[in-house]
Design a protein around this motif. Structure first.
Motif, PDB file in Angstrom:
ATOM      1  N   GLY A   1      -3.489  -6.104   2.648  1.00 44.30           N
ATOM      2  CA  GLY A   1      -2.099  -6.251   2.250  1.00 44.30           C
ATOM      3  C   GLY A   1      -1.781  -7.610   1.683  1.00 44.30           C
ATOM      4  N   VAL A   2      -2.576  -8.607   2.066  1.00 47.53           N
ATOM      5  CA  VAL A   2      -2.374  -9.969   1.558  1.00 47.53           C
ATOM      6  C   VAL A   2      -3.287 -10.254   0.367  1.00 47.53           C
ATOM      7  CG1 VAL A   2      -2.589 -12.421   2.143  1.00 47.53           C
ATOM      8  CG2 VAL A   2      -1.638 -10.804   3.816  1.00 47.53           C
ATOM      9  N   ALA A   3      -4.541  -9.835   0.471  1.00 45.71           N
ATOM     10  CA  ALA A   3      -5.555 -10.240  -0.513  1.00 45.71           C
ATOM     11  C   ALA A   3      -5.321  -9.634  -1.896  1.00 45.71           C
ATOM     12  CB  ALA A   3      -6.945  -9.845  -0.008  1.00 45.71           C
ATOM     13  N   PHE A   4      -4.710  -8.465  -1.978  1.00 46.70           N
ATOM     14  CA  PHE A   4      -4.552  -7.798  -3.276  1.00 46.70           C
ATOM     15  C   PHE A   4      -3.110  -7.853  -3.770  1.00 46.70           C
ATOM     16  CE2 PHE A   4      -8.155  -5.650  -1.170  1.00 46.70           C
ATOM     17  CZ  PHE A   4      -9.147  -5.969  -2.078  1.00 46.70           C
ATOM     18  N   SER A   5      -2.398  -8.895  -3.388  1.00 47.61           N
ATOM     19  CA  SER A   5      -1.012  -9.042  -3.841  1.00 47.61           C
ATOM     20  C   SER A   5      -0.962  -9.060  -5.364  1.00 47.61           C
ATOM     21  CB  SER A   5      -0.410 -10.333  -3.289  1.00 47.61           C
ATOM     22  OG  SER A   5      -0.328 -10.272  -1.887  1.00 47.61           O
ATOM     23  N   GLY A   6       0.039  -8.446  -5.916  1.00 54.18           N
ATOM     24  CA  GLY A   6       0.188  -8.381  -7.366  1.00 54.18           C
ATOM     25  C   GLY A   6      -0.103  -7.014  -7.933  1.00 54.18           C
ATOM     26  N   LEU A   7      -0.795  -6.180  -7.147  1.00 54.51           N
ATOM     27  CA  LEU A   7      -1.071  -4.820  -7.613  1.00 54.51           C
ATOM     28  C   LEU A   7       0.194  -3.973  -7.485  1.00 54.51           C
ATOM     29  CD1 LEU A   7      -4.540  -4.107  -5.953  1.00 54.51           C
ATOM     30  CD2 LEU A   7      -4.097  -4.565  -8.366  1.00 54.51           C
ATOM     31  N   PRO A   8       0.370  -2.981  -8.336  1.00 54.75           N
ATOM     32  CA  PRO A   8       1.514  -2.075  -8.159  1.00 54.75           C
ATOM     33  C   PRO A   8       1.344  -1.236  -6.901  1.00 54.75           C
ATOM     34  CG  PRO A   8       0.065  -1.288  -9.907  1.00 54.75           C
ATOM     35  CD  PRO A   8      -0.425  -2.662  -9.528  1.00 54.75           C
ATOM     36  N   GLY A   9       2.466  -0.750  -6.385  1.00 51.98           N
ATOM     37  CA  GLY A   9       2.437  -0.004  -5.136  1.00 51.98           C
ATOM     38  C   GLY A   9       1.593   1.256  -5.199  1.00 51.98           C
ATOM     39  N   ILE A  10       1.539   1.879  -6.359  1.00 48.15           N
ATOM     40  CA  ILE A  10       0.771   3.123  -6.488  1.00 48.15           C
ATOM     41  C   ILE A  10      -0.716   2.883  -6.240  1.00 48.15           C
ATOM     42  CG2 ILE A  10       0.411   2.867  -8.968  1.00 48.15           C
ATOM     43  CD1 ILE A  10       0.784   5.872  -9.240  1.00 48.15           C
ATOM     44  N   ILE A  11      -1.158   1.634  -6.407  1.00 46.21           N
ATOM     45  CA  ILE A  11      -2.554   1.290  -6.127  1.00 46.21           C
ATOM     46  C   ILE A  11      -2.672   0.543  -4.800  1.00 46.21           C
ATOM     47  CG2 ILE A  11      -4.551  -0.042  -6.955  1.00 46.21           C
ATOM     48  CD1 ILE A  11      -3.540   0.378  -9.784  1.00 46.21           C
ATOM     49  N   HIS A  12      -1.764  -0.403  -4.577  1.00 44.84           N
ATOM     50  CA  HIS A  12      -1.912  -1.277  -3.412  1.00 44.84           C
ATOM     51  C   HIS A  12      -1.728  -0.527  -2.089  1.00 44.84           C
ATOM     52  CE1 HIS A  12      -1.147  -5.589  -1.758  1.00 44.84           C
ATOM     53  NE2 HIS A  12      -2.245  -5.028  -1.296  1.00 44.84           N
ATOM     54  N   LEU A  13      -0.736   0.361  -2.014  1.00 45.64           N
ATOM     55  CA  LEU A  13      -0.489   1.082  -0.760  1.00 45.64           C
ATOM     56  C   LEU A  13      -1.670   1.982  -0.375  1.00 45.64           C
ATOM     57  CD1 LEU A  13       1.279   1.896   1.587  1.00 45.64           C
ATOM     58  CD2 LEU A  13       2.513   3.477   0.088  1.00 45.64           C
ATOM     59  N   PRO A  14      -2.164   2.848  -1.298  1.00 45.01           N
ATOM     60  CA  PRO A  14      -3.340   3.643  -0.914  1.00 45.01           C
ATOM     61  C   PRO A  14      -4.555   2.775  -0.620  1.00 45.01           C
ATOM     62  CG  PRO A  14      -2.276   4.576  -2.862  1.00 45.01           C
ATOM     63  CD  PRO A  14      -1.628   3.255  -2.615  1.00 45.01           C
ATOM     64  N   LEU A  15      -4.700   1.668  -1.366  1.00 40.10           N
ATOM     65  CA  LEU A  15      -5.844   0.782  -1.131  1.00 40.10           C
ATOM     66  C   LEU A  15      -5.784   0.164   0.265  1.00 40.10           C
ATOM     67  CD1 LEU A  15      -8.350  -0.650  -2.292  1.00 40.10           C
ATOM     68  CD2 LEU A  15      -6.822  -2.454  -3.140  1.00 40.10           C
ATOM     69  N   THR A  16      -4.595  -0.217   0.704  1.00 35.93           N
ATOM     70  CA  THR A  16      -4.452  -0.797   2.045  1.00 35.93           C
ATOM     71  C   THR A  16      -4.774   0.237   3.126  1.00 35.93           C
ATOM     72  OG1 THR A  16      -2.713  -2.256   1.195  1.00 35.93           O
ATOM     73  CG2 THR A  16      -2.845  -1.989   3.576  1.00 35.93           C
ATOM     74  N   ILE A  17      -4.286   1.449   2.940  1.00 36.89           N
ATOM     75  CA  ILE A  17      -4.579   2.505   3.926  1.00 36.89           C
ATOM     76  C   ILE A  17      -6.071   2.809   3.963  1.00 36.89           C
ATOM     77  CG2 ILE A  17      -4.166   4.932   4.498  1.00 36.89           C
ATOM     78  CD1 ILE A  17      -1.379   4.640   3.280  1.00 36.89           C
TER      79      ILE A  17
END
Length: 457
Positions: free
Chosen positions: A116-132
């Motif tokens: 959640g911290v390391a990939f800041s800047g990504l859009p939610g459509i990518i960042h949220l699934p990536l975090t999960i």
């Protein structure tokens, strides 16, 4: 004449279904009833008043269900219970006692906080699934270690997963205190995760859908769910007779999923703006509730509708017979632990990106959900849909305890006693059968649990 016969068959099926449901529910319901009766006796003896017993249980129900915010908090507590109990169940069905879900929960939360911290800047459509996915991967790796040791060396999973729990707790403290620590915060906690990696609260759902990328994410999820549902319906029942070839079936479920996805993308944003039942901005209920429900359906489908699930259950029921039939025991043990750990990791992820007030990972994050989930899996008899109901019960007791203490003066820790009694009566059904003069019925769940405790040849 044929109508009469059909009516008789329908009546018989209804009675049979009712009988099956009662057979499945009677032992858990009696265990819960006895636990609450003994809990009432304890309150009566310690408080010296029957009125206090009524006040305590009324406060418990009121805090858990009768207030809107209270019911939302009950559902918030139910979400990790569902995911963790499913993790335990996958192990049980494979003959493994994964007592390490609390540690896998912790590792999943650490990985989610990092992603959640390391990939800041990504859009939610990518960042949220990536975090999960990162949280799930962390829990999976942590669970595969004892699974591999079990499969290759025979190391008992109860001991190895228990020890892995302590390693996970200490590793979590180190990661929060040093590499991931927010040095500008007065408390010991990680940096705040990116808003794009957060699970949406239900009250913020309409606002989130105003972002086209978020609306696209929801539309994709709906399209996939609809396509899978139609595919399942086409696999059996009257629809399978109407759509005969594999090509036609593939076309039907893909087109149906696409149509529903497009409709959701176009219609949901304005519809949720026009009407949405969750308007309290302080309500913490989040979209992880859908994740928990999908997980329950997914585990049921995996365990009872797929070849892999059949092999896992075969290994749990009788590993010697499974090996004789050509099932790869080593692979299935590792796979079962991987699935179990992934579910526990998602539970930890949900707590970080959906519930944590600071949207970070504080020091001493362990919540005890993992330990309770073992009892929930036993209470639900390892049935994924039963887990939904049992998790709601435990979530209600956990959430309603505060108001119970406030209104009656009875310590909220009486709930821990009741939960322990429920677990005791479910784990030792002979006590319930003796009291109610019931016949002994050996269940599949009991057999799997016994195997996991070392009954494996």
């Amino acid at each position: 004449m044929s109508n009469v016969a059909a009516t008789r068959r329908t009546s018989f099926n209804f009675r049979q279904i009712t009988k099956d449901i009662w057979a499945a529910l009677k032992m858990p319901m009696l265990a819960i009833l006895m636990a609450f009766i003994i809990g009432a006796l304890v309150i009566w003896i310690t408080e010296g008043s029957l009125v206090t017993v009524g006040e305590a249980y009324y406060g418990l129900l009121r805090g858990a269900f009768f207030k809107q915010r209270g019911f939302s908090e009950t559902l918030v507590a139910t979400i990790p219970y569902v995911l963790l109990s499913l993790a335990v169940t996958v192990g049980f069905k494979t003959g493994l006692f994964n007592i390490g879900v609390e540690g896998q929960f912790t590792i999943g939360s650490i990985c989610a906080a990092w992603a959640g911290v390391a990939f800041s800047g990504l859009p939610g459509i990518i960042h949220l699934p990536l975090t999960i996915l990162t949280g799930a991967l962390g829990g999976m790796i942590w669970a595969v270690i004892p699974g591999y040791l079990k499969a290759r060396t025979g190391a008992h999973e109860v001991i190895s997963t228990m020890m892995m729990n302590y390693v996970a707790f200490r590793l979590g403290e180190y990661m929060v205190s040093y590499p991931l620590r927010d040095h500008l915060s007065s408390g010991v906690q990680t940096l705040r995760i990116s808003p794009e990696a957060e699970l949406w609260t239900m009250s913020a759902f309409p606002q989130q859908l105003q972002n086209p990328l978020n609306a696209l994410l929801v539309a994709i999820i709906i399209a996939v769910v609809v396509a899978l549902s139609v595919r399942t319906m086409l696999a059996g029942g009257f629809l399978s007779a109407r759509v005969k070839t594999a090509t036609q079936r593939r076309t039907v479920y893909l087109v149906t999923g696409l149509v529903f996805g497009v409709i959701a993308f176009v219609a949901l944003p304005p519809l949720t703006q026009a009407w949405w039942p969750f308007t309290d901005q302080y309500d913490r209920l989040h979209t992880g509730i859908f994740l928990a429900i999908f997980a329950a359906i997914g585990v049921w489908w995996l365990m009872w509708k797929t070849t892999l699930g059949f092999e896992l259950r075969m290994v749990g029921a009788n590993p010697n017979a499974a090996q004789y039939a050509g099932v790869n025991i080593t692979r299935n043990i590792v796979v079962a632990m991987a699935i179990s750990g992934a579910l526990a990791g998602i539970a930890g992820t949900v707590e970080v990106i959906g519930v944590s007030i600071c949207r970070c990972l504080p020091l001493f994050f362990s919540s005890g959900y993992g330990w309770d989930s073992i009892g929930i899996a036993l209470l639900a008899k390892n049935n994924p849909f039963g887990i939904l109901a049992a998790s709601l019960l435990f979530g209600a007791m956990r959430n309603g305890a505060d108001l119970m203490e406030l209104t009656s003066g009875v310590s909220k820790y009486i709930i821990s006693l009741i939960q322990a009694l429920v677990l005791l009566f479910v784990a030792a059904p002979a006590i319930v059968r003796y009291i109610y003069r019931m016949k002994d019925e050996k269940t599949e769940a009991q057999a799997s649990l016994t195997t996991g405790w070392g009954g494996r040849p």
